[in-house]
Design a protein around this motif. Structure first.
Motif, mmCIF file in Angstrom:
data_model
loop_
_atom_site.group_PDB
_atom_site.id
_atom_site.type_symbol
_atom_site.label_atom_id
_atom_site.label_comp_id
_atom_site.label_asym_id
_atom_site.label_seq_id
_atom_site.Cartn_x
_atom_site.Cartn_y
_atom_site.Cartn_z
ATOM 1 N N TYR A 333 0.830 -1.215 0.000
ATOM 2 C CA TYR A 333 0.000 0.000 0.000
ATOM 3 C C TYR A 333 0.857 1.255 0.000
ATOM 4 N N SER A 334 1.867 1.293 0.852
ATOM 5 C CA SER A 334 2.750 2.453 0.938
ATOM 6 C C SER A 334 3.529 2.659 -0.359
ATOM 7 N N LEU A 336 2.885 1.544 -3.413
ATOM 8 C CA LEU A 336 2.021 1.909 -4.538
ATOM 9 C C LEU A 336 1.599 3.367 -4.451
ATOM 10 N N LEU A 337 1.366 3.851 -3.239
ATOM 11 C CA LEU A 337 1.006 5.261 -3.067
ATOM 12 C C LEU A 337 2.143 6.170 -3.512
ATOM 13 N N ILE A 338 3.366 5.836 -3.137
ATOM 14 C CA ILE A 338 4.520 6.638 -3.541
ATOM 15 C C ILE A 338 4.653 6.654 -5.061
ATOM 16 N N GLN A 339 4.594 5.486 -5.655
ATOM 17 C CA GLN A 339 4.724 5.399 -7.107
ATOM 18 C C GLN A 339 3.634 6.205 -7.815
ATOM 19 N N THR A 340 2.409 6.075 -7.355
ATOM 20 C CA THR A 340 1.278 6.756 -7.989
ATOM 21 C C THR A 340 1.423 8.275 -7.873
ATOM 22 N N CYS A 341 1.725 8.749 -6.681
ATOM 23 C CA CYS A 341 1.848 10.203 -6.475
ATOM 24 C C CYS A 341 2.971 10.791 -7.309
ATOM 25 N N GLU A 422 10.058 0.345 -10.236
ATOM 26 C CA GLU A 422 10.214 -1.105 -10.081
ATOM 27 C C GLU A 422 9.054 -1.734 -9.313
ATOM 28 N N VAL A 423 8.221 -0.901 -8.690
ATOM 29 C CA VAL A 423 7.123 -1.419 -7.871
ATOM 30 C C VAL A 423 6.013 -1.971 -8.755
ATOM 31 N N THR A 424 5.641 -3.192 -8.505
ATOM 32 C CA THR A 424 4.502 -3.823 -9.166
ATOM 33 C C THR A 424 3.642 -4.451 -8.073
ATOM 34 N N VAL A 425 2.444 -3.923 -7.913
ATOM 35 C CA VAL A 425 1.575 -4.368 -6.828
ATOM 36 C C VAL A 425 0.286 -4.924 -7.414
ATOM 37 N N SER A 426 -0.048 -6.147 -7.047
ATOM 38 C CA SER A 426 -1.270 -6.783 -7.522
ATOM 39 C C SER A 426 -2.403 -6.589 -6.523
ATOM 40 N N ARG A 427 -3.610 -6.904 -6.982
ATOM 41 C CA ARG A 427 -4.767 -6.872 -6.091
ATOM 42 C C ARG A 427 -4.561 -7.774 -4.891
ATOM 43 N N ASP A 428 -4.071 -8.986 -5.144
ATOM 44 C CA ASP A 428 -3.933 -9.951 -4.057
ATOM 45 C C ASP A 428 -2.917 -9.498 -3.015
ATOM 46 N N GLU A 429 -1.865 -8.798 -3.445
ATOM 47 C CA GLU A 429 -0.876 -8.304 -2.487
ATOM 48 C C GLU A 429 -1.476 -7.247 -1.573
#
Length: 557
Positions: A333-334, A336-341, A422-429
Motif C-alpha cells: 500500500y505504501s 504503490l502510493l509513492i509510485q502513484t503520487c 520497479e514497484v509492481t503491486v497486484s490486487r492480491d498483495e
C-alpha cells in the motif's frame, strides 16, 4: 434571502435554517452570510452526498457476500494516461514534518509554533464534535489566521496562568484543516426547517464535511489567499473517485461564492480506506486542479481492512501491535502510493507516529522513552527510504526526531524524483492478511483502549494519551473492530489456547477497573461505565457497526 429571528440567536438567520444549540462565539461565526453559504451548499450537494453514501452501502454488501475489492475496469484509461496534477504552491513544496492534533486554542498555538512544516488542525479523528468544541475550534483558527490568537492557562497553586502567543507568521507551520468525513452529519444545523400553523417540521442535518470546510473557508480564505497560504484542506475517508469529484464540486462552488480563483483551495487526500487504494490514480485525477498529495493514513486503513472484510473469516488480522507497516499488505500500500503520487507530480505523505515522550527520570522511564524514540526513528527511516516526501507526528517533541531522519536522507524539499518504477503491486498483495497471534495482553489492551477513548470522547476529549501512545478515533476503531472480528470468528484462540469468546470479553470488563486505576485521574473517567455499555452492545451486534462515532454522536450534547 429573507431572514427571521431565532430564539437561540439575537441576530437574524436565513429562512429554513435552524440552529439547535448555543455556544460562546456562535453569533460571530454563524453570521447570516455564513449560514446562507452553508444552506446553499446543502441544497446543492446533499442529494449527491446521500447517493455516494448509498453506493458505499451497496459496495459493502458486495464485500459481505464474498466479493473482493479490485482495480476498476471502467477507469483503466485514467490509470494508463499520461497526465499530472496542477503545480504545487510554494508553501506546500516542503512538508517533511507535519504535526496533527485537535483545534482547541492551546493546541493551535503550540502546533503553529512547533517548528513543524505544517499543522493539520483536525476536526475529525482527534476532536470530539461537541458543539462547543467545533465552534471553539473555528474561532481559534479564525483568530490564528488573523494573528490575534492567545491563550492563558488556568491559575494553579497560587501562581498565575501561563500566556501562550503565536510566533510571527513566517515562523509558523503552514495551516491545513481536516474536516469530518462524508458519512457524518452536523446535527446542530438543520436546513429547510419549516413552521406551518404553529407546528415545526425539522429540516435535514447539514453534512459535517461541508460545515467544517465551508465555515473555515468563509472566515479565512481571503486572508490566507493574500498570504499565499491556502486555504489548504486534508480530506478524510474517501472510498472512490466519485467521492473525490463531489469534494471538487463543493470546493469549486465555495471558491465561486467567496470570489476565490479556481483551484485556490488545495487539498491532500488521506488514503485510509481499503477501497480507495485501488483508485488512487482516479482520486488524483478527479482533484487534479487542486490536489497536493496523498497520505498513508495507516491506522484508519487498518480499520478499513477489518471493516471491509468483516464477513471474510479467512482475513482476520492479529492484534494491532503485530500489524506494522513492514507487513506485506501495508508495505505494498505504501509503495504503490509513492509510485502513484510521484508519477503524477503529487506528494506522497507518510503516516502517523503515535508514540509520545515518556516522562520521568527513573531508569525504567528513561529506557521506555529511548525505546519509543527508537521506534519513531525506525518508522521515519522506513518512510524516507521508501520515497515519502514527509511524515506525521502526534507530539511536538517528536518533530526534531522525524526532521533529523528526513534531513539526512532528503536534502531537497521533496523526492518526487523517486519514481519507484520497479514497484509492481497486484490486487492480491494489497488484500493479503498478515500473520500473527492474539495475546491476552493484546485482547485486554483493545478493550481498555476502546473503553477509555470512548469515555473521553463522550466527555468532549478526542485525543487521549494511553500507555505512552496518542490514541484518537482511528486507533480506537481498530480496537473496537478487532474485538468484533475476533469474537465473531469461529474457533479463534489466544496464543495460550484460551477461546476468544464473550466470556473472555466479560472477564476483560471485570478486570478493567484494576487496569485503569483511579478514574478521577483519567480523561472521561466518570463515563467509563457508559463506554463499557456502548462497547458491549457493539461487540454483541450481529453486524460490525460502520463507525463507532455514529452511535456515540447521538450521546453528545
Amino acid at each position: 434571502m429573507a431572514e427571521r429571528q431565532h430564539p437561540h440567536d439575537p441576530g437574524k438567520i436565513p429562512v429554513g435554517v435552524e440552529i439547535t444549540a448555543q455556544a460562546a462565539g456562535q453569533d460571530a461565526l454563524l453570521t447570516p452570510a455564513a449560514l446562507d453559504l452553508l444552506a446553499d451548499l446543502h441544497r446543492r450537494f446533499e442529494g449527491a452526498r446521500q447517493t455516494r453514501l448509498a453506493a458505499r452501502r451497496e459496495r459493502q454488501a458486495f464485500f459481505d457476500a464474498g466479493g473482493l475489492p479490485d482495480f476498476r475496469e471502467d477507469t483503466a484509461a485514467i490509470r494508463a494516461g499520461d497526465w499530472r496534477v496542477a503545480p504545487l504552491p510554494a508553501a506546500l513544496l516542503d512538508r517533511r514534518v507535519e504535526i496533527t492534533g485537535p483545534v482547541d486554542p492551546k493546541m493551535v498555538i503550540n502546533a503553529l509554533n512547533s517548528g513543524a512544516n505544517c499543522y493539520m488542525a483536525d476536526f475529525e479523528d482527534s476532536t470530539s464534535p461537541t458543539w462547543d468544541n467545533l465552534l471553539t475550534g473555528q474561532g481559534a483558527l479564525r483568530e490564528a489566521v488573523a494573528g490575534t490568537l492567545t491563550f492563558t492557562s488556568p491559575a494553579a497553586d497560587g501562581r498565575p496562568g501561563k500566556l501562550y502567543t503565536l510566533k510571527p507568521f513566517r515562523e509558523q507551520a503552514v495551516l491545513m484543516v481536516r474536516p469530518r468525513g462524508w458519512h457524518l452529519d452536523e446535527k446542530h444545523v438543520l436546513v429547510d426547517s419549516t413552521r406551518v400553523d404553529g407546528a415545526a417540521s425539522a429540516g435535514s442535518p447539514i453534512s459535517a464535511s461541508i460545515f467544517d470546510a465551508a465555515l473555515f473557508c468563509f472566515h479565512n480564505a481571503d486572508v490566507l489567499a493574500a498570504k499565499d497560504r491556502g486555504p489548504y484542506l486534508y480530506l478524510p475517508k474517501l472510498q472512490c473517485m466519485e467521492e473525490a469529484q463531489l469534494w471538487n464540486d463543493v470546493l469549486g462552488h465555495i471558491e465561486q461564492a467567496l470570489g476565490l480563483a479556481e483551484g485556490r483551495i488545495k487539498v491532500t487526500v488521506l488514503i485510509e480506506t481499503l477501497p480507495a487504494v485501488f483508485e488512487m490514480d482516479e482520486i488524483l485525477h478527479a482533484l487534479r486542479g487542486r490536489i497536493a498529495g496523498l497520505n498513508c493514513g495507516r491506522w484508519d486503513y487498518m480499520f478499513s481492512y477489518i471493516k471491509t472484510f468483516r464477513a471474510h473469516r479467512d482475513r482476520v488480522l492479529p492484534e494491532r501491535g503485530q500489524v506494522t507497516m513492514t507487513q506485506p499488505f501495508l508495505r505494498a500500500y505504501s509503495e504503490l502510493l509513492i509510485q502513484t503520487c510521484h508519477r503524477r507530480g503529487a506528494h506522497a505523505m507518510g503516516g502517523m507516529a503515535a508514540q509520545i515522550p515518556v516522562g520521568g527520570s527513573d531508569r525504567a522511564s528513561i529506557e521506555a522513552n529511548e525505546a519509543a524514540l527508537a521506534k519513531v526513528r525506525a518508522d521515519k527511516l522506513r518512510e524516507v527510504t521508501a520515497g515519502h516526501d514527509g511524515t506525521w507526528v502526534a507530539h511536538p517533541a517528536l518533530i526534531p526526531v522525524a526532521r533529523a531522519v528526513f534531513d539526512e536522507r532528503m536534502p531537497g524539499k521533496h523526492q518526487q524524483h523517486v519514481l519507484r518504477e520497479e514497484v509492481t503491486v497486484s490486487r492480491d498483495e494489497l488484500i493479503r492478511p498478515s500473520l500473527g497471534t492474539i495475546t491476552r495482553a493484546g485482547f485486554e489492551g483493545n478493550v481498555e483502549v476502546c473503553v477509555r477513548y470512548l469515555a473521553a470522547w463522550l466527555d468532549g476529549n478526542g485525543c487521549v494519551p494511553i500507555h505512552n501512545l496518542m490514541e484518537d478515533a482511528a486507533t480506537a476503531e481498530i480496537a473496537r473492530a478487532q474485538l468484533w472480528s475476533w469474537l465473531h470468528s469461529e474457533e479463534l484462540h489466544l496464543d495460550d489456547g484460551t477461546p476468544v469468546d464473550f466470556a473472555l470479553l466479560e472477564r476483560a470488563f471485570i478486570g478493567l477497573p484494576k487496569r485503569i486505576g483511579d478514574r478521577s485521574r483519567i480523561p472521561g473517567g466518570s463515563r467509563i461505565n457508559e463506554a463499557i455499555g456502548v462497547l458491549d452492545r457493539l461487540t454483541h451486534a450481529d453486524t460490525l457497526e460502520e463507525f463507532l462515532t455514529l452511535p456515540a454522536y447521538a450521546r453528545l450534547d
